[in-house]
Design a protein around this motif. Structure first.
Motif, PDB file in Angstrom:
ATOM      1  N   GLU A  79      48.470  82.795  29.407  1.00 29.65           N
ATOM      2  CA  GLU A  79      48.038  81.410  29.625  1.00 29.65           C
ATOM      3  C   GLU A  79      47.944  80.684  28.283  1.00 29.65           C
ATOM      4  N   GLY A  80      48.470  79.462  28.252  1.00 31.10           N
ATOM      5  CA  GLY A  80      48.445  78.671  27.025  1.00 31.10           C
ATOM      6  C   GLY A  80      49.733  78.713  26.244  1.00 31.10           C
ATOM      7  N   ALA A  81      50.619  79.660  26.561  1.00 28.72           N
ATOM      8  CA  ALA A  81      51.882  79.775  25.831  1.00 28.72           C
ATOM      9  C   ALA A  81      52.879  78.741  26.339  1.00 28.72           C
ATOM     10  N   ASN A  82      53.906  78.497  25.517  1.00 33.09           N
ATOM     11  CA  ASN A  82      54.996  77.587  25.874  1.00 33.09           C
ATOM     12  C   ASN A  82      56.225  78.403  26.274  1.00 33.09           C
ATOM     13  N   SER A  83      57.112  77.795  27.055  1.00 32.92           N
ATOM     14  CA  SER A  83      58.325  78.510  27.458  1.00 32.92           C
ATOM     15  C   SER A  83      59.471  77.532  27.664  1.00 32.92           C
ATOM     16  N   GLN A 142      49.778  77.442  32.562  1.00 31.14           N
ATOM     17  CA  GLN A 142      48.597  77.780  33.343  1.00 31.14           C
ATOM     18  C   GLN A 142      48.997  78.765  34.440  1.00 31.14           C
ATOM     19  N   THR A 143      48.005  79.482  34.961  1.00 31.00           N
ATOM     20  CA  THR A 143      48.313  80.481  36.001  1.00 31.00           C
ATOM     21  C   THR A 143      48.965  79.830  37.209  1.00 31.00           C
ATOM     22  N   THR A 144      48.651  78.576  37.462  1.00 24.21           N
ATOM     23  CA  THR A 144      49.248  77.858  38.599  1.00 24.21           C
ATOM     24  C   THR A 144      50.718  77.530  38.381  1.00 24.21           C
ATOM     25  N   ASP A 145      51.212  77.720  37.169  1.00 19.89           N
ATOM     26  CA  ASP A 145      52.650  77.523  36.904  1.00 19.89           C
ATOM     27  C   ASP A 145      53.478  78.711  37.395  1.00 19.89           C
ATOM     28  N   SER A 146      52.831  79.782  37.752  1.00 20.67           N
ATOM     29  CA  SER A 146      53.557  80.972  38.220  1.00 20.67           C
ATOM     30  C   SER A 146      54.389  80.646  39.455  1.00 20.67           C
ATOM     31  N   LEU A 163      58.570  83.241  36.874  1.00 14.38           N
ATOM     32  CA  LEU A 163      57.576  83.099  35.816  1.00 14.38           C
ATOM     33  C   LEU A 163      56.227  83.630  36.285  1.00 14.38           C
ATOM     34  N   THR A 164      55.647  84.487  35.463  1.00 16.71           N
ATOM     35  CA  THR A 164      54.295  84.988  35.715  1.00 16.71           C
ATOM     36  C   THR A 164      53.432  84.601  34.524  1.00 16.71           C
ATOM     37  N   VAL A 165      52.372  83.850  34.785  1.00 21.51           N
ATOM     38  CA  VAL A 165      51.448  83.456  33.734  1.00 21.51           C
ATOM     39  C   VAL A 165      50.154  84.233  33.930  1.00 21.51           C
TER      40      VAL A 165
END
Lengths: 112, 108
Positions: free
Chosen positions: B15-19, B78-82, B104-106
């Motif tokens: 969480e918090g990383a960019n991709s 964020q985890t909701t971006d998974s 994607l898994t956050v």
């Protein structure tokens, strides 16, 4: 804004049985409608699209058919299901000349 | 027909990383869209972007049509971006081809 309804949400059917999946759209008129299928863990495959009542174009030859009896109703059918018909079926729409596609919640079909 | 390839196939982030997610397509297209599929299967349209750059909150996308690729940037994940991110390309909406997606898994 437009809303897309699909039913049923899930369906378990025996091989050789018939199929009817329904998609209806609210909040727009004269939409373009699309049926997609997604196999487990895969991308989406376009099956049919319709630009108006009674107008159906097929992308992939198979034992499925589609119909559009009303402006905002799109139906996916089969006379005899195959095991390979299992998947996640999604209805989508575009309208008003825009290109952005919006998807319904989908129907999960398992053929046993 | 148009071929669409996405990379990477899987991505795990804290969480918090960019991709950055990439989509390559095999021909000139007039229609390119990015979608997010949540764990319940619902597909949400993120961008319609046949060319240029667009931003929506923490997400942005760039398509370089002449070089036949598009990029989706996710910042401060964020985890909701998974979920699974799909790119779809076509000459128009009636022939859209989807890539295989990036899962994607956050992690919190």
């Amino acid at each position: 804004s437009q809303t897309i309804h699909q039913w049923p949400a899930t369906l378990v059917q025996p091989v050789g049985s018939p199929l009817s999946l329904e998609c209806t759209v609210e909040g727009t008129s004269n939409p373009n409608l699309y049926w997609y299928r997604q196999a487990a863990g895969r991308g989406l495959q376009l099956l049919f699209y319709s630009v108006g009542i009674g107008q159906i174009s097929s992308e992939v030859p198979q034992n499925l058919s589609a119909s559009r009896p009303q402006d905002r109703q799109f139906i996916l059918s089969s006379k005899k299901l195959l095991l390979s018909d299992s998947g996640f079926y999604l209805c989508a729409t575009t309208s008003g000349g825009a290109s952005t596609q919006y998807f319904g919640p989908g129907t999960r079909l398992l053929v046993l | 027909g148009i071929q669409v390839e996405q990379s990477p196939p899987d991505l795990i982030l804290q969480e918090g990383a960019n991709s950055t997610l990439r989509c390559n397509f095999s021909d000139s297209v007039n229609n390119l869209q990015w979608f997010h599929q949540n764990p319940w299967g619902q597909l949400i349209n993120l961008f319609y972007i046949p060319s240029g750059t667009k931003q929506n909150g923490r997400l942005s996308a760039t398509t370089v049509a002449t070089e036949r690729y598009s990029l989706l940037y996710i910042s401060s994940s964020q985890t909701t971006d998974s979920g699974v991110y799909f790119c779809a390309a076509g000459y128009n909406n009636n022939d859209m081809r989807f890539g295989a997606g990036t899962r994607l898994t956050v992690k919190p």
